[in-house]
Design a protein around this motif. Structure first.
Motif: not given
Length: 352
Positions: A144-173
């Protein structure tokens, strides 16, 4: 249609400043994006080093131009942290001559946190805005900020939702959590001044701190500093019932540049806590607050004085439900689910 990504090779520090960028490269690679490297030749200082690095950047960018096939998709991550000789020129030619579609994964918008803002930030932002076709941005409030304040086209914007986090360790211990709340990240007083005021809370709770630059200026029986660890190791050592998302210079509300920024950005430490198996406590006006509530990943607060009462009001059954949801979300974050979904949406709009 060929897919490429540009990777800026640089040093990795013991905080999450580069973790999100590195993870994005890895997840994009899994999604079929071939990596093209822009390398810093040396970390030394001086005019000779500067010239050597800039000539190296120019060489790598020219190589990019000759490597990328016509009509390809090119993924870049913004903002770039260094000036590169030839970067603007080559990216323009990729669009004009090679007819490429450029996707920008936006990590930060510096004009929203004034203390980080520089003239260089304006140049970076304006070039990104004018030379990219699609933008993967954090969430609906940033959209909304980029559209309303900076004039970005809605069709150019894709929401991520949340950043992913790479991790392949073991948390069981991991040990049973001892602290009520943990905070992880850069603990420097100028960056996180509220941390150094938490001893003034009326309703105290046990707090563990993880990260570099902690300034141990007093003894406090409720606060324990647990050290600094590489981002790949932190999930194994974080121990707490909840992870706190807060910022600014006040314990009563999120204030200042960094506090305001929480209303627009996705703090990477949110993903760290979830991957570590820890539910979230987050400011209720933060952009990610709705994500936390909708997915039952934790609780929201208006000020830090509420924490003790709220967490002690959570039943064992309710907390177990949160832990189950956190575990499911952790799997998604570790697989790169959100970035891969956003890239797929960009490709769909491009017609790939």
């Amino acid at each position: 249609m060929k897919k490429y990504q540009i990777k800026e090779v640089k040093e990795i520090y013991n905080h999450a400043g580069s973790k999100a960028v590195e993870d994005a490269y890895n997840f994009a690679k899994e999604a079929g994006y071939e990596t093209l490297y822009i390398r810093q030749r040396t970390k030394d200082t001086g005019i000779i080093t500067l010239i050597r690095n800039q000539l190296g950047f120019w060489f790598d960018w020219v190589k990019v131009l000759f490597t990328v096939k016509k009509g390809s998709i090119v993924l870049i991550q913004n903002p770039f942290k260094r000036k590169h000789l030839g970067r603007f020129t080559i990216l323009k030619q990729l669009k004009k001559i090679k007819k490429c579609n450029i996707i920008s994964l936006v990590h930060d918008i510096e004009e929203l946190r004034v203390s980080y803002y520089r003239d260089y930030s304006t140049t970076e932002f304006e070039f990104m805005m004018g030379n990219s076709d699609y933008f993967i941005i954090h969430n609906g409030k940033m959209k909304n900020y980029l559209m309303e304040e900076r004039g970005f086209a809605e069709g150019s914007l894709v929401e991520l939702g949340i950043f992913d986090y790479g991790f392949d360790g073991d948390l069981n211990d991991k040990n049973t959590p001892e602290a009520d709340v943990v905070i992880a990240g850069n603990l420097e007083s100028q960056k996180c001044p509220y941390i150094y005021k938490m001893s003034g809370l009326d309703n105290r709770f046990s707090l563990y701190l993880y990260g570099p630059n902690y300034e141990e200026n007093n003894q406090d029986e409720y606060i324990k500093y647990c050290g600094s660890f590489p981002s790949e190791e932190v999930p194994k050592v974080l121990s707490g019932k909840y992870g706190l998302i807060w910022d600014g210079d006040s314990i009563h509300k999120c204030t200042g540049d960094t506090g305001r920024y929480l209303q627009y950005n996705n703090p990477h430490k949110t993903s760290l806590y979830l991957v570590s198996g820890i539910p979230i406590i987050i400011w209720e006006k933060a952009a990610l607050a709705n994500f936390v509530k909708e997915n039952n990943l934790g609780i929201t607060i208006n000020n830090l004085e509420e924490i003790k009462e709220k967490i002690y009001a959570i039943s064992d059954e309710e907390y177990s439900g949160m832990l189950s949801n956190v575990k499911d979300m952790s799997k998604k974050l570790q697989s790169g689910y959100h970035l891969k979904r956003a890239l797929a949406e960009c490709e769909k709009r491009i017609g790939a």
